[in-house]
Enzyme design. Structure first.
Site, PDB file in Angstrom:
ATOM      1  N   LYS A 117       9.254   0.105  -4.887  1.00  0.00           N
ATOM      2  CA  LYS A 117       8.122  -0.811  -5.123  1.00  0.00           C
ATOM      3  C   LYS A 117       7.187  -0.228  -6.187  1.00  0.00           C
ATOM      4  CE  LYS A 117       7.203  -4.216  -3.380  1.00  0.00           C
ATOM      5  NZ  LYS A 117       7.591  -5.634  -3.630  1.00  0.00           N
ATOM      6  N   ASP A 134       0.827  -1.221   0.000  1.00  0.00           N
ATOM      7  CA  ASP A 134       0.000   0.000   0.000  1.00  0.00           C
ATOM      8  C   ASP A 134       0.860   1.270   0.000  1.00  0.00           C
ATOM      9  OD1 ASP A 134       0.951  -0.218   2.640  1.00  0.00           O
ATOM     10  OD2 ASP A 134      -1.024  -0.076   3.594  1.00  0.00           O
ATOM     11  N   GLU A 135       2.168   1.113   0.359  1.00  0.00           N
ATOM     12  CA  GLU A 135       3.013   2.309   0.513  1.00  0.00           C
ATOM     13  C   GLU A 135       3.241   3.023  -0.808  1.00  0.00           C
ATOM     14  OE1 GLU A 135       6.163   1.989   3.317  1.00  0.00           O
ATOM     15  OE2 GLU A 135       5.244   0.272   4.303  1.00  0.00           O
ATOM     16  N   ALA A 189       9.168   4.058  -3.282  1.00  0.00           N
ATOM     17  CA  ALA A 189       9.449   4.445  -4.673  1.00  0.00           C
ATOM     18  C   ALA A 189       9.952   3.244  -5.472  1.00  0.00           C
ATOM     19  CB  ALA A 189      10.478   5.574  -4.704  1.00  0.00           C
TER      20      ALA A 189
HETATM   21  P1  NAD Z   1      11.256  -9.724   4.028  1.00  0.00           P
HETATM   22  O1  NAD Z   1      12.247  -8.603   4.035  1.00  0.00           O
HETATM   23  O2  NAD Z   1      10.901 -10.399   5.291  1.00  0.00           O
HETATM   24  O3  NAD Z   1      11.784 -10.866   3.020  1.00  0.00           O
HETATM   25  C1  NAD Z   1      12.340 -10.604   1.775  1.00  0.00           C
HETATM   26  C2  NAD Z   1      12.972 -11.887   1.248  1.00  0.00           C
HETATM   27  O4  NAD Z   1      13.517 -11.603  -0.058  1.00  0.00           O
HETATM   28  C3  NAD Z   1      14.134 -12.411   2.120  1.00  0.00           C
HETATM   29  O5  NAD Z   1      14.023 -13.807   2.279  1.00  0.00           O
HETATM   30  C4  NAD Z   1      15.370 -12.043   1.298  1.00  0.00           C
HETATM   31  O6  NAD Z   1      16.460 -12.943   1.513  1.00  0.00           O
HETATM   32  C5  NAD Z   1      14.826 -12.141  -0.129  1.00  0.00           C
HETATM   33  N1  NAD Z   1      15.602 -11.334  -1.091  1.00  0.00           N
HETATM   34  C6  NAD Z   1      15.985 -10.031  -0.950  1.00  0.00           C
HETATM   35  N2  NAD Z   1      16.686  -9.648  -2.030  1.00  0.00           N
HETATM   36  C7  NAD Z   1      16.725 -10.715  -2.870  1.00  0.00           C
HETATM   37  C8  NAD Z   1      17.286 -10.919  -4.160  1.00  0.00           C
HETATM   38  N3  NAD Z   1      17.963  -9.954  -4.791  1.00  0.00           N
HETATM   39  N4  NAD Z   1      17.134 -12.129  -4.745  1.00  0.00           N
HETATM   40  C9  NAD Z   1      16.466 -13.131  -4.104  1.00  0.00           C
HETATM   41  N5  NAD Z   1      15.927 -12.992  -2.888  1.00  0.00           N
HETATM   42  C10 NAD Z   1      16.050 -11.789  -2.272  1.00  0.00           C
HETATM   43  O7  NAD Z   1       9.986  -9.133   3.301  1.00  0.00           O
HETATM   44  P2  NAD Z   1       8.434  -9.443   3.560  1.00  0.00           P
HETATM   45  O8  NAD Z   1       7.952  -8.576   4.655  1.00  0.00           O
HETATM   46  O9  NAD Z   1       8.236 -10.910   3.626  1.00  0.00           O
HETATM   47  O10 NAD Z   1       7.819  -8.873   2.199  1.00  0.00           O
HETATM   48  C11 NAD Z   1       7.698  -9.713   1.050  1.00  0.00           C
HETATM   49  C12 NAD Z   1       7.088  -8.919  -0.070  1.00  0.00           C
HETATM   50  O11 NAD Z   1       5.811  -8.420   0.319  1.00  0.00           O
HETATM   51  C13 NAD Z   1       7.911  -7.690  -0.472  1.00  0.00           C
HETATM   52  O12 NAD Z   1       7.881  -7.580  -1.872  1.00  0.00           O
HETATM   53  C14 NAD Z   1       7.193  -6.520   0.191  1.00  0.00           C
HETATM   54  O13 NAD Z   1       7.361  -5.344  -0.541  1.00  0.00           O
HETATM   55  C15 NAD Z   1       5.759  -7.012   0.146  1.00  0.00           C
HETATM   56  N6  NAD Z   1       4.884  -6.489   1.217  1.00  0.00           N
HETATM   57  C16 NAD Z   1       5.263  -6.573   2.523  1.00  0.00           C
HETATM   58  C17 NAD Z   1       4.390  -6.112   3.514  1.00  0.00           C
HETATM   59  C18 NAD Z   1       4.748  -6.212   4.972  1.00  0.00           C
HETATM   60  O14 NAD Z   1       3.999  -5.698   5.823  1.00  0.00           O
HETATM   61  N7  NAD Z   1       5.818  -6.877   5.350  1.00  0.00           N
HETATM   62  C19 NAD Z   1       3.145  -5.560   3.165  1.00  0.00           C
HETATM   63  C20 NAD Z   1       2.793  -5.499   1.799  1.00  0.00           C
HETATM   64  C21 NAD Z   1       3.671  -5.978   0.842  1.00  0.00           C
HETATM   65  P1  TYD Z   2       7.105  -0.722  10.156  1.00  0.00           P
HETATM   66  O1  TYD Z   2       6.794  -1.969  10.902  1.00  0.00           O
HETATM   67  O2  TYD Z   2       8.535  -0.374   9.898  1.00  0.00           O
HETATM   68  O3  TYD Z   2       6.267  -0.772   8.798  1.00  0.00           O
HETATM   69  P2  TYD Z   2       6.015   0.395   7.686  1.00  0.00           P
HETATM   70  O4  TYD Z   2       6.995   1.478   7.868  1.00  0.00           O
HETATM   71  O5  TYD Z   2       6.239  -0.380   6.427  1.00  0.00           O
HETATM   72  O6  TYD Z   2       4.593   0.834   7.871  1.00  0.00           O
HETATM   73  O7  TYD Z   2       6.454   0.500  10.930  1.00  0.00           O
HETATM   74  C1  TYD Z   2       5.068   0.519  11.219  1.00  0.00           C
HETATM   75  C2  TYD Z   2       4.766   1.846  11.874  1.00  0.00           C
HETATM   76  O8  TYD Z   2       5.431   1.879  13.147  1.00  0.00           O
HETATM   77  C3  TYD Z   2       5.302   3.026  11.101  1.00  0.00           C
HETATM   78  O9  TYD Z   2       4.384   4.109  11.229  1.00  0.00           O
HETATM   79  C4  TYD Z   2       6.622   3.365  11.787  1.00  0.00           C
HETATM   80  C5  TYD Z   2       6.350   2.970  13.224  1.00  0.00           C
HETATM   81  N1  TYD Z   2       7.531   2.482  13.988  1.00  0.00           N
HETATM   82  C6  TYD Z   2       7.790   3.002  15.254  1.00  0.00           C
HETATM   83  O10 TYD Z   2       7.056   3.873  15.771  1.00  0.00           O
HETATM   84  N2  TYD Z   2       8.876   2.520  15.933  1.00  0.00           N
HETATM   85  C7  TYD Z   2       9.713   1.591  15.411  1.00  0.00           C
HETATM   86  O11 TYD Z   2      10.723   1.221  16.075  1.00  0.00           O
HETATM   87  C8  TYD Z   2       9.419   1.056  14.118  1.00  0.00           C
HETATM   88  C9  TYD Z   2      10.306   0.018  13.495  1.00  0.00           C
HETATM   89  C10 TYD Z   2       8.308   1.534  13.446  1.00  0.00           C
END
Ligand code: NAD
Ligand code: TYD
Length: 357
Positions: free
Chosen positions: A167, A138-139, A165
């Site tokens: 993404k 969503d970012e 940016a």
């Molecule tokens: P994460 O950082 O936990 O995991 C990323 C994984 O990608 C890791 O296992 C890392 O080793 C692998 N990776 C990184 N660079 C690589 C490369 N060049 N080649 C192969 N593997 C590589 O991330 P996540 O939180 O699991 O997010 C996964 C996806 O979902 C991302 O694309 C992120 O943008 C998207 N997403 C995450 C959230 C969230 O809240 N975490 C929400 C919406 C979308």
């Molecule tokens: P985060 O888990 O880093 O996710 P995102 O930035 O992708 O939304 O952060 C979630 C929210 O929490 C965000 O508004 C930033 C805030 N935050 C803190 O207040 N303290 C922290 O130490 C971290 C990591 C995030």
């Protein structure tokens, strides 16, 4: 290994990717090939439960390595690519955006190019079923005012952090590969996830760990920034739904209708821990909440309008925030060895750099 109709998952050793693979192998018949570079965020112990499943195989490699990607596509002939691999932490993107552009933009480009070459040689029947599913966030839509309607699929991209940016750029490339080359893509944009195996640099696992250890719980700014939280298994369900039924070329927003300010999140976790861990070093755990300097360019509010995936594909989240957050806290309490493993080494350097702790 069973080679019926495998899917290629990128980034499957990370937080969402590993939850996706674990869920996939319990609900679906097809095998999974997991391509992951194992950065600091990738952890194979997340996948211990399936490591000896004949339907699962792991390839240690980089999505930017086009020769490797091409060879994997030829060898495994996947029916889909589910693309999670990314650098995913906003604060790290502020300190060092290079890796974000490299993996999120160039890496997605490399995958798209190799997928295009792979699909070009397919029989027409295979072409109609192949999917490139791009997992996004969503970012990319930027920040909402307090009363503004939630982001829909037609909200303009307006990313504010280097992570967002990068993404957004990848979303645009995916869109262009569909429109220009007819690559059968689908994109999902999801709100903040939480749940098992999330690396403790993100708000929820960081709060749990610090509360358990009696360390300050850092809240940026006034703690009133709002995120829309979704339990990770609901996100994984949504991705499987879009893969099975999503319309080619479309994007689907995924969210939990769980808008909450950060301060409320850390207070909720503190209250659950007061109940489950009354003998921790600092109780009530909320005493540890510490306001720290705000994140530069900190987006104020995210919220997703998920009516399209709900109405067209019938997906609904199963967890409420109350049930999901309790499960998550309990999971971290039960997985101390995992925490020890992921917080050794470079994790300590990151904490020192970001929080001077
Ligand atoms: P994460 O950082 O936990 O995991 C990323 C994984 O990608 C890791 O296992 C890392 O080793 C692998 N990776 C990184 N660079 C690589 C490369 N060049 N080649 C192969 N593997 C590589 O991330 P996540 O939180 O699991 O997010 C996964 C996806 O979902 C991302 O694309 C992120 O943008 C998207 N997403 C995450 C959230 C969230 O809240 N975490 C929400 C919406 C979308
Ligand atoms: P985060 O888990 O880093 O996710 P995102 O930035 O992708 O939304 O952060 C979630 C929210 O929490 C965000 O508004 C930033 C805030 N935050 C803190 O207040 N303290 C922290 O130490 C971290 C990591 C995030």
């Amino acid at each position: 290994m069973v080679q019926n109709h495998p899917i290629l998952v990128t980034g499957g050793a990370g937080f969402i990717g590993s939850n996706f693979i674990l869920q996939w192998l319990t609900r679906e018949a097809d095998s999974v090939v997991n391509l992951d570079k194992l950065t600091y965020a990738g952890n194979l112990s997340n996948l211990e439960k399936v490591s000896s499943d004949p339907r699962y195989s792991f390839i240690h490699g980089d999505i930017c390595d086009r020769k490797l990607v091409s060879a994997l596509l030829q060898r495994h002939r996947p029916r889909a690519i589910v693309h999670f691999a990314a650098e995913s932490h906003v604060d790290r993107s502020i300190h060092g955006p290079d890796d974000f552009v490299r993996t999120n933009v160039n890496g997605t480009f490399a995958l798209l190019e190799e997928a295009r070459a792979y699909v070009a040689e397919m029989a027409p029947s295979e072409k109609t079923t192949f999917r490139f599913l791009h997992v996004s966030t969503d970012e990319v839509y930027g920040s909402l005012g307090p009363q503004a309607p939630s982001f829909s699929e037609i909200s303009p991209h307006a990313p504010n952090s280097p992570y967002a940016a990068s993404k957004a750029a990848s979303d645009h490339l995916v869109r262009a590969y569909h429109h220009t080359y007819g690559l059968p893509t689908v994109t999902t944009n999801c709100s903040n996830n939480y749940g098992p195996y999330q690396f403790p640099e993100k708000l929820i696992p960081l709060t749990i760990l610090h509360a358990l250890q009696g360390k300050p719980i850092p809240v940026y700014g006034d703690g009133q920034n709002v995120r829309d939280w979704l339990y990770v298994e609901d996100h994984c369900d949504a991705i499987r739904t879009v893969l099975a039924q999503g319309k080619v070329g479309e994007t689907y927003n995924i969210g939990g209708r769980n808008e909450k300010p950060n301060l409320e999140i850390v207070q909720t976790i503190s209250a659950i821990l007061d109940e489950l861990r009354p003998k921790d070093p600092v109780v009530p755990h909320s005493k540890l909440i510490t306001f720290v300097q705000d994140r530069p360019g900190h987006d104020r509010r995210y919220a997703m309008d998920a009516r399209k995936i709900e109405g067209e594909l019938g997906w609904r989240p199963r967890e409420t925030f109350e049930t999901g957050i309790r499960k998550t806290v309990e999971w971290y309490l039960a997985h101390q060895a995992w925490i020890q493993e992921v917080t050794s080494g470079t994790y300590r350097q990151w904490m020192a750099k970001q929080y001077s702790m």
